[in-house]
Every structure is written in structure tokens, then in C-alpha cells.
Design a protein around this motif. Structure first.
Motif, PDB file in Angstrom:
ATOM      1  N   TYR A  29     -25.658 -24.257 -15.539  1.00  0.00           N
ATOM      2  CA  TYR A  29     -27.164 -24.589 -15.350  1.00  0.00           C
ATOM      3  C   TYR A  29     -27.560 -25.649 -14.666  1.00  0.00           C
ATOM      4  CZ  TYR A  29     -32.187 -24.928 -16.299  1.00  0.00           C
ATOM      5  OH  TYR A  29     -33.541 -25.160 -16.007  1.00  0.00           O
ATOM      6  N   HIS A  33     -28.452 -24.036 -11.707  1.00  0.00           N
ATOM      7  CA  HIS A  33     -29.646 -23.612 -11.989  1.00  0.00           C
ATOM      8  C   HIS A  33     -29.939 -22.332 -12.441  1.00  0.00           C
ATOM      9  CE1 HIS A  33     -30.777 -27.616 -11.061  1.00  0.00           C
ATOM     10  NE2 HIS A  33     -31.084 -27.264  -9.709  1.00  0.00           N
ATOM     11  N   PRO A  92     -36.349 -16.547  -9.656  1.00  0.00           N
ATOM     12  CA  PRO A  92     -35.416 -16.754 -10.841  1.00  0.00           C
ATOM     13  C   PRO A  92     -35.119 -15.661 -11.902  1.00  0.00           C
ATOM     14  CG  PRO A  92     -36.784 -18.377 -10.371  1.00  0.00           C
ATOM     15  CD  PRO A  92     -37.354 -17.338  -9.345  1.00  0.00           C
ATOM     16  N   ARG A 174     -28.862 -31.295  -4.651  1.00  0.00           N
ATOM     17  CA  ARG A 174     -28.511 -30.029  -3.722  1.00  0.00           C
ATOM     18  C   ARG A 174     -28.910 -30.038  -2.494  1.00  0.00           C
ATOM     19  NH1 ARG A 174     -27.720 -25.366  -7.021  1.00  0.00           N
ATOM     20  NH2 ARG A 174     -28.294 -23.823  -5.246  1.00  0.00           N
ATOM     21  N   GLY A 234     -28.721 -29.088 -18.763  1.00  0.00           N
ATOM     22  CA  GLY A 234     -27.775 -29.481 -17.608  1.00  0.00           C
ATOM     23  C   GLY A 234     -27.044 -30.823 -17.950  1.00  0.00           C
ATOM     24  N   HIS A 287     -34.415 -30.526 -16.990  1.00  0.00           N
ATOM     25  CA  HIS A 287     -35.155 -29.863 -15.872  1.00  0.00           C
ATOM     26  C   HIS A 287     -36.541 -29.577 -16.245  1.00  0.00           C
ATOM     27  CE1 HIS A 287     -31.610 -30.721 -13.072  1.00  0.00           C
ATOM     28  NE2 HIS A 287     -31.138 -30.234 -13.919  1.00  0.00           N
TER      29      HIS A 287
END
Length: 287
Positions: A29, A33, A92, A174, A234, A287
């Protein structure tokens, strides 16, 4: 005091297993993600692969653990390449649906190969150490020691190797990682491989104290999600600390309150802690 110390040991044992499972989940994750709901199925497959190596082939416990880690690591990479990678630009919700599909597929496959029976896996560490009235299972000691070694090894891998540095870079930024030429595909495969290996090792460590059956990953993955939410989505330290919190809460709650409420305690803690600290214990990883 003897009873208290006994529950401390039980809590450390449970917390170590939960922490290992949550560690693999939070890696995926935090870096990609992806809320991998299929992680519990990988945990279950790891237990059955170890059982296969030990019972059907006659391999030693350590060989079975290593074999299961390799097989499930490869399975994790296959899932990433065939399922999650093609969905990288999709909404998602598609990742979540795909993960549930993987879970159902792996459970059906295990049902077809091994059936629905409960199985018990032996371990060479089946003895009990009596430490002044506190009974310590050798398997429990192995679980705690193995967790410490794996967490330290993973931390050194992430911080002292070039591959680990690329994984951390992906987790931190990222877009920046892409700009400096980091291969996102390689990082994604490596992350799923590590996650799968951790799940298989955790299953092999815990199976001798529990039973091996197709639905064994359900409750574990639910608690793993509770743990990573508690620790901060995370966050690697959060996964370990959250696992210990749930482990101790179950051990002490099961003894001093009732074993009937043992599995409810994790979700009650989730409500209480998030009411006080909605971002989780380790806000940096949230997040």
C-alpha cells in the motif's frame, strides 16, 4: 506476576505474526497504493505450500518455509504482472475488485487441490520451556525471534542497498522516482515478492500453533488492515507497533475478559484509537 508474564509472551507471539502479515500489506500500500485484499489468500497459500513440502514431500521445516516463501513470492509477482499492472491507470475501485477476485480464485484452487479439511502441521519446535512457572512454547520463541530478524533484515535491505533505496524513493515520491529513471515495474515486482514471502513465512511460523485450512486468511487479513490503519497507512514502524498492540490486547483481553470477545477487541481498539488520532499512530505514513 506469573500469569501476567505468560500473557506478555502470548501477546508477543500473536503480535509478531500480525506484524509480519501487516508489514507485507503496508509495503504494497505504501509504495504502490494498492489495498491488497488478496494478501490473506497469499498467507493461506503459504501455509498449504509448507504443509505440502513437509507432509507430502517430507522436507525439513526450514526447507518447507523457504520453499513456501519462494513460491508465494513468485505468485505475488504473477498477480502484480497479470492483474494489478494492467489496472495501473484504472480507477482505484478496480484494484480492490481485482484483489477480491484473486482471493476467491486462490481459495477455490486450494479447495480443489487439498479440499476443505482442517489439517495440522507439525514442527520440530514443539517443546515447552518452563521459566520459573512461565511456560514458553518453543514455536512461540521461534516466532518472536524470527520476526525480530526479519524486521531488522528488511530495514537493512531498504536502507543499505540500491534496490531498497529505489523502493523507498517510490514510496516517498513516485513522480520524482520516475524522473530520475527508477524502473517502476521492477519496484512493483520486488514489492509484491517481498510482501508474498513475508506472508508465507508468517503462515509457516504460525501454522503449527493453529490449523491449516482454506479460510485461515480471512480473520488474519481483517486484523492486518486494522493494524495498518492504526499504525498509519503505509507506515512500516506503524505495522509492527500496531501488530503488537493488537497482539497484547487479544492476549490480555482473552484472559482477563473472555476468549469469546478476543477477536472483537481488535476492532474495538480501531474505533477507540481512531477517535483520538484519526490519522493513525504514525501520521507520517498516513495517506
Amino acid at each position: 506476576m506469573t500469569i501476567f508474564l505468560q500473557q506478555v509472551f502470548n501477546g508477543l507471539t500473536l503480535g509478531s505474526i500480525y506484524g509480519l502479515v501487516a508489514l507485507g500489506l503496508t509495503l504494497v500500500y505504501g509504495i504502490l497504493h494498492i489495498p491488497n485484499f488478496a494478501h490473506g489468500a497469499l498467507y493461506m497459500v503459504g501455509a498449504f505450500i509448507s504443509y505440502f513440502f513437509m507432509v507430502d514431500i517430507g522436507a525439513h521445516y526450514w526447507v518447507a518455509m523457504a520453499g513456501a516463501a519462494v513460491v508465494v513470492a513468485v505468485l505475488g509477482v504473477v498477480c502484480e504482472r497479470l492483474v494489478f499492472h494492467p489496472l495501473r491507470n484504472a480507477p482505484p475501485i478496480h484494484d480492490k475488485i481485482a484483489a477480491i477476485g484473486i482471493l476467491l480464485f486462490l481459495e477455490a484452487l486450494v479447495h480443489m487441490v487439498w479440499g476443505s479439511d482442517f489439517r495440522r502441521m507439525a514442527s520440530p519446535f514443539g517443546g515447552v520451556v518452563n521459566l520459573d512457572g512461565v511456560f514458553l512454547r518453543e514455536q512461540g520463541i521461534l516466532i518472536i525471534a524470527s520476526t525480530v530478524v526479519l524486521v531488522v533484515a528488511l530495514n537493512l535491505f531498504l536502507r543499505k542497498t540500491m534496490v531498497g533505496a529505489t523502493i523507498i524513493a517510490m514510496a516517498q515520491n513516485r513522480e520524482g522516482a520516475f524522473l530520475v529513471g527508477i524502473d517502476a515495474n521492477r519496484v512493483a515486482m520486488m514489492t509484491f515478492a517481498i510482501s508474498g514471502a513475508l506472508a508465507a513465512i508468517a503462515a509457516t511460523l504460525y501454522a503449527p500453533l493453529n490449523l491449516v485450512y482454506p479460510a485461515m486468511g480471512h480473520l488474519v487479513i481483517m486484523k492486518a488492515f486494522v493494524i495498518i490503519i492504526l499504525g498509519g497507512m503505509g507506515s512500516i514502524p506503524g505495522a509492527i507497533v500496531g501488530g503488537m498492540i493488537i497482539g497484547f490486547a487479544e492476549a490480555f483481553g482473552g484472559y482477563y475478559i473472555s476468549t469469546a470477545y478476543k477477536d472483537v477487541i481488535a476492532f474495538a481498539l480501531l474505533v477507540v484509537i481512531l477517535s483520538i488520532r484519526p490519522q493513525g499512530l504514525f501520521a507520517k505514513g498516513a495517506h
